[in-house]
Each structure stands twice: as structure tokens, then as C-alpha cells.
Motif scaffolding. Structure first.
Motif, PDB file in Angstrom:
ATOM      1  N   TYR A  45       0.855  -1.184   0.000  1.00  0.00           N
ATOM      2  CA  TYR A  45       0.000   0.000   0.000  1.00  0.00           C
ATOM      3  C   TYR A  45       0.892   1.235   0.000  1.00  0.00           C
ATOM      4  O   TYR A  45       1.990   1.222   0.557  1.00  0.00           O
ATOM      5  CB  TYR A  45      -0.895   0.020   1.245  1.00  0.00           C
ATOM      6  CG  TYR A  45      -2.169  -0.786   1.119  1.00  0.00           C
ATOM      7  CD1 TYR A  45      -3.111  -0.470   0.142  1.00  0.00           C
ATOM      8  CD2 TYR A  45      -2.443  -1.842   1.982  1.00  0.00           C
ATOM      9  CE1 TYR A  45      -4.285  -1.202   0.034  1.00  0.00           C
ATOM     10  CE2 TYR A  45      -3.616  -2.572   1.881  1.00  0.00           C
ATOM     11  CZ  TYR A  45      -4.537  -2.247   0.905  1.00  0.00           C
ATOM     12  OH  TYR A  45      -5.697  -2.962   0.789  1.00  0.00           O
ATOM     13  N   ASN A  46       0.413   2.315  -0.599  1.00  0.00           N
ATOM     14  CA  ASN A  46       1.211   3.543  -0.697  1.00  0.00           C
ATOM     15  C   ASN A  46       1.585   4.088   0.680  1.00  0.00           C
ATOM     16  O   ASN A  46       0.830   3.967   1.644  1.00  0.00           O
ATOM     17  CB  ASN A  46       0.431   4.617  -1.460  1.00  0.00           C
ATOM     18  CG  ASN A  46       0.269   4.289  -2.929  1.00  0.00           C
ATOM     19  OD1 ASN A  46       1.168   3.735  -3.548  1.00  0.00           O
ATOM     20  ND2 ASN A  46      -0.884   4.626  -3.487  1.00  0.00           N
ATOM     21  N   ASP A  62      -9.333  -0.273  -2.176  1.00  0.00           N
ATOM     22  CA  ASP A  62      -9.645  -1.390  -3.067  1.00  0.00           C
ATOM     23  C   ASP A  62      -9.483  -1.009  -4.534  1.00  0.00           C
ATOM     24  O   ASP A  62      -9.895  -1.749  -5.415  1.00  0.00           O
ATOM     25  CB  ASP A  62     -11.074  -1.871  -2.782  1.00  0.00           C
ATOM     26  CG  ASP A  62     -11.208  -2.428  -1.373  1.00  0.00           C
ATOM     27  OD1 ASP A  62     -10.801  -3.580  -1.160  1.00  0.00           O
ATOM     28  OD2 ASP A  62     -11.664  -1.687  -0.483  1.00  0.00           O
ATOM     29  N   HIS A  63      -8.875   0.164  -4.761  1.00  0.00           N
ATOM     30  CA  HIS A  63      -8.586   0.634  -6.118  1.00  0.00           C
ATOM     31  C   HIS A  63      -7.101   0.387  -6.409  1.00  0.00           C
ATOM     32  O   HIS A  63      -6.266   0.506  -5.512  1.00  0.00           O
ATOM     33  CB  HIS A  63      -8.898   2.131  -6.216  1.00  0.00           C
ATOM     34  CG  HIS A  63      -8.893   2.655  -7.615  1.00  0.00           C
ATOM     35  ND1 HIS A  63      -7.722   2.915  -8.316  1.00  0.00           N
ATOM     36  CD2 HIS A  63      -9.914   2.961  -8.457  1.00  0.00           C
ATOM     37  CE1 HIS A  63      -8.024   3.361  -9.517  1.00  0.00           C
ATOM     38  NE2 HIS A  63      -9.340   3.406  -9.638  1.00  0.00           N
ATOM     39  N   PRO A  64      -6.752   0.056  -7.645  1.00  0.00           N
ATOM     40  CA  PRO A  64      -5.335  -0.183  -7.969  1.00  0.00           C
ATOM     41  C   PRO A  64      -4.413   0.968  -7.599  1.00  0.00           C
ATOM     42  O   PRO A  64      -3.238   0.750  -7.271  1.00  0.00           O
ATOM     43  CB  PRO A  64      -5.369  -0.388  -9.494  1.00  0.00           C
ATOM     44  CG  PRO A  64      -6.740  -0.920  -9.770  1.00  0.00           C
ATOM     45  CD  PRO A  64      -7.647  -0.238  -8.783  1.00  0.00           C
ATOM     46  N   LEU A 116      -5.418  -7.294  -5.993  1.00  0.00           N
ATOM     47  CA  LEU A 116      -5.258  -6.641  -7.293  1.00  0.00           C
ATOM     48  C   LEU A 116      -3.952  -7.035  -7.976  1.00  0.00           C
ATOM     49  O   LEU A 116      -3.378  -6.271  -8.740  1.00  0.00           O
ATOM     50  CB  LEU A 116      -5.339  -5.120  -7.109  1.00  0.00           C
ATOM     51  CG  LEU A 116      -6.733  -4.624  -6.701  1.00  0.00           C
ATOM     52  CD1 LEU A 116      -6.658  -3.242  -6.073  1.00  0.00           C
ATOM     53  CD2 LEU A 116      -7.662  -4.606  -7.905  1.00  0.00           C
ATOM     54  N   LEU A 117      -3.514  -8.228  -7.715  1.00  0.00           N
ATOM     55  CA  LEU A 117      -2.213  -8.688  -8.193  1.00  0.00           C
ATOM     56  C   LEU A 117      -2.139  -8.788  -9.718  1.00  0.00           C
ATOM     57  O   LEU A 117      -1.086  -8.543 -10.315  1.00  0.00           O
ATOM     58  CB  LEU A 117      -1.899 -10.054  -7.571  1.00  0.00           C
ATOM     59  CG  LEU A 117      -0.486 -10.589  -7.741  1.00  0.00           C
ATOM     60  CD1 LEU A 117       0.535  -9.642  -7.113  1.00  0.00           C
ATOM     61  CD2 LEU A 117      -0.372 -11.980  -7.127  1.00  0.00           C
ATOM     62  N   PHE A 118      -3.251  -9.151 -10.363  1.00  0.00           N
ATOM     63  CA  PHE A 118      -3.231  -9.389 -11.807  1.00  0.00           C
ATOM     64  C   PHE A 118      -3.581  -8.150 -12.627  1.00  0.00           C
ATOM     65  O   PHE A 118      -3.671  -8.230 -13.857  1.00  0.00           O
ATOM     66  CB  PHE A 118      -4.199 -10.519 -12.180  1.00  0.00           C
ATOM     67  CG  PHE A 118      -3.882 -11.852 -11.549  1.00  0.00           C
ATOM     68  CD1 PHE A 118      -2.641 -12.116 -11.010  1.00  0.00           C
ATOM     69  CD2 PHE A 118      -4.851 -12.850 -11.493  1.00  0.00           C
ATOM     70  CE1 PHE A 118      -2.348 -13.351 -10.427  1.00  0.00           C
ATOM     71  CE2 PHE A 118      -4.577 -14.082 -10.913  1.00  0.00           C
ATOM     72  CZ  PHE A 118      -3.329 -14.340 -10.385  1.00  0.00           C
ATOM     73  N   VAL A 119      -3.781  -7.014 -11.974  1.00  0.00           N
ATOM     74  CA  VAL A 119      -4.189  -5.803 -12.685  1.00  0.00           C
ATOM     75  C   VAL A 119      -3.044  -5.240 -13.528  1.00  0.00           C
ATOM     76  O   VAL A 119      -3.263  -4.756 -14.641  1.00  0.00           O
ATOM     77  CB  VAL A 119      -4.693  -4.736 -11.687  1.00  0.00           C
ATOM     78  CG1 VAL A 119      -4.880  -3.391 -12.374  1.00  0.00           C
ATOM     79  CG2 VAL A 119      -6.005  -5.175 -11.056  1.00  0.00           C
ATOM     80  N   PHE A 174     -12.663  -4.283 -10.814  1.00  0.00           N
ATOM     81  CA  PHE A 174     -11.232  -4.502 -11.061  1.00  0.00           C
ATOM     82  C   PHE A 174     -10.735  -5.925 -10.829  1.00  0.00           C
ATOM     83  O   PHE A 174      -9.861  -6.405 -11.542  1.00  0.00           O
ATOM     84  CB  PHE A 174     -10.405  -3.555 -10.174  1.00  0.00           C
ATOM     85  CG  PHE A 174     -10.528  -2.109 -10.541  1.00  0.00           C
ATOM     86  CD1 PHE A 174      -9.980  -1.624 -11.724  1.00  0.00           C
ATOM     87  CD2 PHE A 174     -11.196  -1.226  -9.711  1.00  0.00           C
ATOM     88  CE1 PHE A 174     -10.081  -0.277 -12.070  1.00  0.00           C
ATOM     89  CE2 PHE A 174     -11.311   0.122 -10.040  1.00  0.00           C
ATOM     90  CZ  PHE A 174     -10.760   0.592 -11.217  1.00  0.00           C
ATOM     91  N   VAL A 175     -11.255  -6.597  -9.792  1.00  0.00           N
ATOM     92  CA  VAL A 175     -10.692  -7.893  -9.399  1.00  0.00           C
ATOM     93  C   VAL A 175     -11.254  -9.036 -10.238  1.00  0.00           C
ATOM     94  O   VAL A 175     -10.494  -9.792 -10.865  1.00  0.00           O
ATOM     95  CB  VAL A 175     -10.929  -8.173  -7.897  1.00  0.00           C
ATOM     96  CG1 VAL A 175     -10.250  -9.487  -7.499  1.00  0.00           C
ATOM     97  CG2 VAL A 175     -10.420  -7.018  -7.052  1.00  0.00           C
TER      98      VAL A 175
END
Length: 209
Positions: A45-46, A62-64, A116-119, A174-175
Motif C-alpha cells: 500500500y502507498n 480497493d482501487h489499484p 489486485l495482483l493481476f491488474v 477490477f478484481v
């Protein structure tokens, strides 16, 4: 431990509460003799130390864009090349990255898991095996509620509000669409022993080559 061979990276994705972490730990236990390590995407996370607490709580986690995908990619690339990294530590109570880090040594197998690993296409290309854990929305919500209250200091109301406001809609936006990138889909998470055992045996077969 350095090796001439590049590390195998196994990516596990799926919605929050789907059972990703349980499956990652299960695979880890079965591959102990292979030199294996686990990396959570949540660690990336940032860093939000420059933001106020009000601003931090308002972030859509929960956003990329909530993740430092560049750092995740760089660390995965180093691990694939058998180089050590300093894994960030995220402080859930203060909604920002901790000042501490966790030294992570290279391993024959790296298991990385995250919602979100595959984004990010760059990260997908580093993954040798991509697993998507597909679990019903209601089951995932109940698991998340129990976890966030027990482990992350959240109240029932805050978990419910976050789930309805961001977790569920972001999952479907996204997911879930990234499921198409998976090499293997495991329905119902950790309760699917047949699927998990088949997966573990396949990983062992690949490693033995």
C-alpha cells in the motif's frame, strides 16, 4: 541462498476474504523443502505519511491506485533474479506504511498474494503460475468482517461501510475481470481440498523438472 536458476513466482489473487492467504500458506507448508517464501501485496500500500488521518481514511484501498505497483514490480523482479529485498510493512491501525521493513531473502519459490495482483501487466508477466481464488460474495464478506475486527482494529460499522462503498464495487470492477488471466481457478477457497491438492502436485511436478 543464491541460485543460477531464476525463482519461480506463484501469484494468487481473488476477492478480499476469498481464502488467498490460507491457500498461500497451504502451498508454503507443502513446499518447505524447496526453499519458499510468501510476499503479501498488502505490504505495498502507498506510503501516506504526508496525509492527515482524515485523508488516509478517505482513500479507496480497493482501487489499484492505492498500491505502489512500481515498487512491487521492482521487488518481484529482484527476487526472480535471486536478489534480496526489504519488504515494506503496512500499519493498518495508522493507515500508512511503517518506518520498519522486513528483510526478505531470495528463495526457489516466491508466493505473492493480493486482491489486485493481476491488474498490472508487468507483474503478470513475472508470474510463472497465476491462481485465482473464486469465492461467493457473502462468504468473503463474513470472513473479512471477522478478520478486520480481530486483526486490524476495525469496528463492525466501519467494515460494513467500507465493504458496501468500495470493497464490493471495486471487486466487480477490477478484481473479478482479472480472473481471465489465471492459469488455475480454485472455487470456494481453502475448503476446496481436491483443487488445492491438484495444484500443489502440479507445482511440485514443475519444480522437479
Amino acid at each position: 541462498m543464491k541460485s543460477n536458476k531464476s525463482a519461480m513466482i506463484i501469484g494468487i489473487s481473488g476477492g478480499s476474504g476469498s481464502g488467498k492467504t490460507s491457500i498461500a500458506r497451504d502451498i508454503y507448508e507443502h513446499l518447505k523443502n524447496q526453499s519458499v517464501a510468501i510476499m503479501p501485496q498488502d505490504a505495498f500500500y502507498n506510503d501516506q505519511k504526508e496525509m492527515t488521518m482524515v485523508e488516509r481514511k478517505a482513500v479507496n484501498y480497493d482501487h489499484p491506485n492505492a498500491f505502489d505497483m512500481d515498487l512491487l514490480y521492482q521487488d518481484l523482479l529482484k527476487l526472480k533474479q535471486n536478489k534480496a529485498v526489504d519488504l515494506p510493512i503496512y500499519d493498518y491501525e495508522h493507515y500508512t506504511r511503517s518506518d520498519k521493513s522486513l528483510p526478505m531473502q531470495p528463495a526457489r519459490v516466491i508466493i505473492v498474494e493480493g486482491v489486485l495482483l493481476f491488474v498490472d501487466e508487468r507483474i503478470r508477466q513475472l508470474l510463472d503460475i497465476k491462481i485465482f481464488v473464486d469465492t461467493d460474495d457473502d462468504i468473503r464478506f463474513i470472513r473479512r468482517l471477522k478478520r478486520d475486527m480481530a486483526e486490524r482494529g476495525r469496528s463492525t460499522e466501519s467494515v460494513i461501510n467500507q465493504y458496501l462503498k468500495t470493497v464490493k464495487p471495486m471487486y466487480h470492477q477490477f478484481v473479478e475481470p482479472t480472473k481471465r488471466y489465471a492459469d488455475v481457478i480454485i472455487p470456494e477457497g481453502k475448503s476446496n481440498r481436491i483443487g488445492i491438492n491438484l495444484l500443489i502436485n502440479q507445482i511440485k511436478a514443475v519444480l522437479s523438472k
